[in-house]
Each structure stands twice: as structure tokens, then as C-alpha cells.
Scaffold this active site. Structure first.
Site, PDB file in Angstrom:
ATOM      1  CG  ASP A  83      33.609   6.849  49.823  1.00 37.93           C
ATOM      2  OD1 ASP A  83      32.542   6.226  49.674  1.00 37.93           O
ATOM      3  OD2 ASP A  83      34.723   6.286  49.878  1.00 37.93           O
ATOM      4  CG  HIS A 108      33.404   2.152  50.541  1.00 41.06           C
ATOM      5  ND1 HIS A 108      34.049   1.237  51.332  1.00 41.06           N
ATOM      6  CD2 HIS A 108      34.126   3.300  50.638  1.00 41.06           C
ATOM      7  CE1 HIS A 108      35.129   1.790  51.866  1.00 41.06           C
ATOM      8  NE2 HIS A 108      35.187   3.045  51.480  1.00 41.06           N
ATOM      9  CG  ASP A 191      37.880  -0.539  50.321  1.00 43.49           C
ATOM     10  OD1 ASP A 191      37.898  -1.338  49.367  1.00 43.49           O
ATOM     11  OD2 ASP A 191      37.854   0.697  50.163  1.00 43.49           O
TER      12      ASP A 191
END
Length: 328
Positions: A83, A108, A191
Site C-alpha cells: 500500500d 485493495h 478490511d
């Protein structure tokens, strides 16, 4: 109720006509790249040289290239790097090569939802998120099965983005198990909350608290380890297979009675109130800002916290006991 899509709802030929650039050949990247290739999709892998992932990509028959080259030559670019690295990769190596008709994909929603990546309006943006690690995505695909996936459309420039996302999911084997429609917002926030409050943060804190309570009361650390950590897998496997009630049907009456009467005293209204605070920090972007700020300043706090438990008694006794369990 959520909309769930299966094989008959997806047209594999849509993704088969595309070249997919997989940016990042970690666990998820490897599983997705191999499954797509075996589904008849042309795949280009981007992975920096000099590491085990690069060597593994070559071993798997890919010729890894720089992210910019993958983005330039691909119709669909899926960014599967960690990320905090995605925004830099996107800005430097992907954005300059986005042209009308291309699609940007993720597994994601973090960087899209928190505006770290802001794609141009003329490209499709979608997410296909397998609900399992890449190694499982690969293994079940090879067995003729699949891992359930989440799918979301953030930007539908082509007016066919949803169909493309489902086609991509089918290439992974996801439609064999079911693909649940969601949004980037919902996937990202749930999440993060699950990781922080239950799966990682909540579970690790509960284990340590239980272990410390027994040891401070004079019980042997070896016994405390088995009761508070080792046997957790037995219970989570039962929950995984049959839900909470399924687990309760398969443990002793003593265990079930203790669950029903003592569990609510551990996860109390106070705990749930703290969970609400954590969720609000996620929803407001406070967590993302805090995490990214520390990460890009050299991970000073992250590294300190990461190693705080290295010498916790549950870790030390765990190394000793796992050494006796050769089957692990």
C-alpha cells in the site's frame, strides 16, 4: 443482500483479449499472474531485479520488466505492490502511460479510497480482491476450484468496466467460488477494521492478555502458551468451517457454557465502544494519514512497535515449544 456472481455471469474472453500488466510479484502478484496466464491471458510482470520475487518470476517463465514498460504495453494494469509504495509507483511509472481505453486495477482499495492515487477520468478503475493469500488463490485454481473474491468498480469510463472486472475475476478462478459486489469504500474500511480490531490487533492483544494473566497467577508458561495461543487454531478452524454456532456444537458443554457466559465479559460494551472509535479513525482517514506519515518518514514508530514484542514471554516460550512440534 450482496450480489454474488459465478462462472455463468462472467465472460472470460473479455480479459483474454487484453494484455495485463501485474505490478509486483509478491505472494498475491504471483498467484494472480500465473492464474491469468493459465486462463489464456497475456501477462506482463513488473518486478524490480535483485530480489527473490524477481528470481521467482523468471523461474515461473516470465521476463520481468520495469513498471513503466509494463504500464506502457498493457491494457489492464493491476498494482499489487504494498500500500505505501503504490502511489509513488503510480505517479512515476503508470500515470504517464495511461491512455483512453486502458484500465487500472487493484486488489485493495486503500490508495484509491484515501486519494493517494487519483486516476484520470478516461480510464476504467476496478478492484478484484481475492479473500485469501496468493498461494491459496494459486493452489485452488490448480485444483479446479477458486477463492471467493470481492469486486468493485470505481470509474466506468468504458461503460463495460463491471464486465471486465468479472472477467478478470474469472481468470483468477474467483467466479468458481463466487464474486461479491462491493465498493472501494466498503472494502477498504471493513478490511482495515477487521485487521485492527479482530484478526490481527484484537487477536494478538487477546492472546498476550490471556497468557500474561495465567503466568502472573503462577501457572507454567508452557501450559499458558498451549491454552491461549496454540489451541486457537483448533477453534478458528471450527469457526471457519461452520461459523460460531458450528464451533459451539463441536466443543464440550463446559467450553460452550464458558463461551456463552464469560465471553461477553471480555468483549464488553467498553471494548465495542473502542471498536467504534477505531472504525471512525479509519473512516475519517486518520489512520491512513498516520500510517503513511510514519512510513514515509522512515517507519520510526512502526519499527519500534514492530519489535516491542520480540522478547515477550509468549514469543520466547513459543519458539521453544514449536521446536518440539516438527510437523508445524
Amino acid at each position: 443482500m450482496a450480489k454474488i456472481y459465478y462462472d455463468n455471469d462472467a465472460d472470460l474472453s473479455l480479459i483474454q483479449t487484453k494484455t495485463v500488466g501485474v505490478v509486483g510479484y509478491g505472494i498475491q502478484g504471483r498467484g494472480q499472474a500465473l492464474n491469468l496466464r493459465d486462463s489464456g491471458v497475456k501477462v506482463i510482470v513488473s518486478q524490480r531485479p535483485g530480489g527473490p520475487n524477481y528470481d521467482e518470476a523468471r523461474k515461473d517463465g516470465f521476463v520481468p520488466v520495469e513498471a513503466a514498460e509494463a504500464a506502457k504495453k498493457s491494457d489492464v494494469i493491476i498494482i499489487l505492490a504494498q500500500d505505501p509504495l503504490q502511489a509513488e509507483i503510480y505517479k512515476k511509472s503508470v500515470e504517464p502511460y495511461l491512455t483512453r481505453g486502458k484500465a487500472l486495477a487493484f486488489s485493495h482499495g486503500f490508495n484509491i479510497h484515501f486519494k493517494q492515487i487519483v486516476p484520470p477520468k478516461f480510464v476504467d478503475v476496478f478492484m478484484v480482491a481475492p479473500k485469501g493469500p496468493g498461494s491459496l488463490v494459486r493452489r485452488l485454481y490448480e485444483e479446479g476450484k477458486g477463492v471467493p473474491c470481492l469486486a468493485a468498480v470505481y470509474q466506468d469510463a468504458s461503460k463495460k468496466c463491471k464486465q471486465l472486472a468479472l472477467s478478470y475475476a474469472k481468470g483468477l478462478g474467483g467466479t468458481r467460488a463466487g464474486v461479491i459486489e462491493t465498493t472501494f469504500k466498503e472494502e477498504t474500511e471493513t478490511d482495515l477494521f477487521g485487521e485492527q480490531a479482530v484478526l490481527c490487533g484484537g487477536t494478538s492483544a487477546l492472546i498476550k492478555a490471556g497468557f500474561d494473566t495465567l503466568v502472573k497467577a503462577g501457572y507454567q508458561p508452557e501450559i499458558a502458551y498451549f491454552e491461549c495461543l496454540h489451541e486457537l487454531k483448533l477453534i478458528t478452524d471450527l469457526i471457519y468451517a461452520g461459523g460460531i454456532q458450528g464451533m459451539r456444537k463441536r466443543v464440550s458443554d463446559t467450553a460452550e457454557y464458558g463461551d456463552l457466559t464469560r465471553g461477553p465479559r471480555i468483549i464488553s460494551k467498553q471494548t465495542q465502544a473502542e471498536m467504534k472509535k477505531i472504525l471512525k479513525e479509519i473512516q475519517s482517514g486518520k489512520f491512513a494519514k498516520e500510517f503513511l506519515s510514519d512510513y514515509h518518514k522512515g517507519k520510526k514508530n512502526f519499527e519500534k512497535w514492530r519489535h516491542e514484542d520480540d522478547n515477550h514471554p509468549v514469543e520466547k516460550i513459543g519458539v521453544k515449544l514449536r521446536g518440539l512440534m516438527k510437523w508445524l
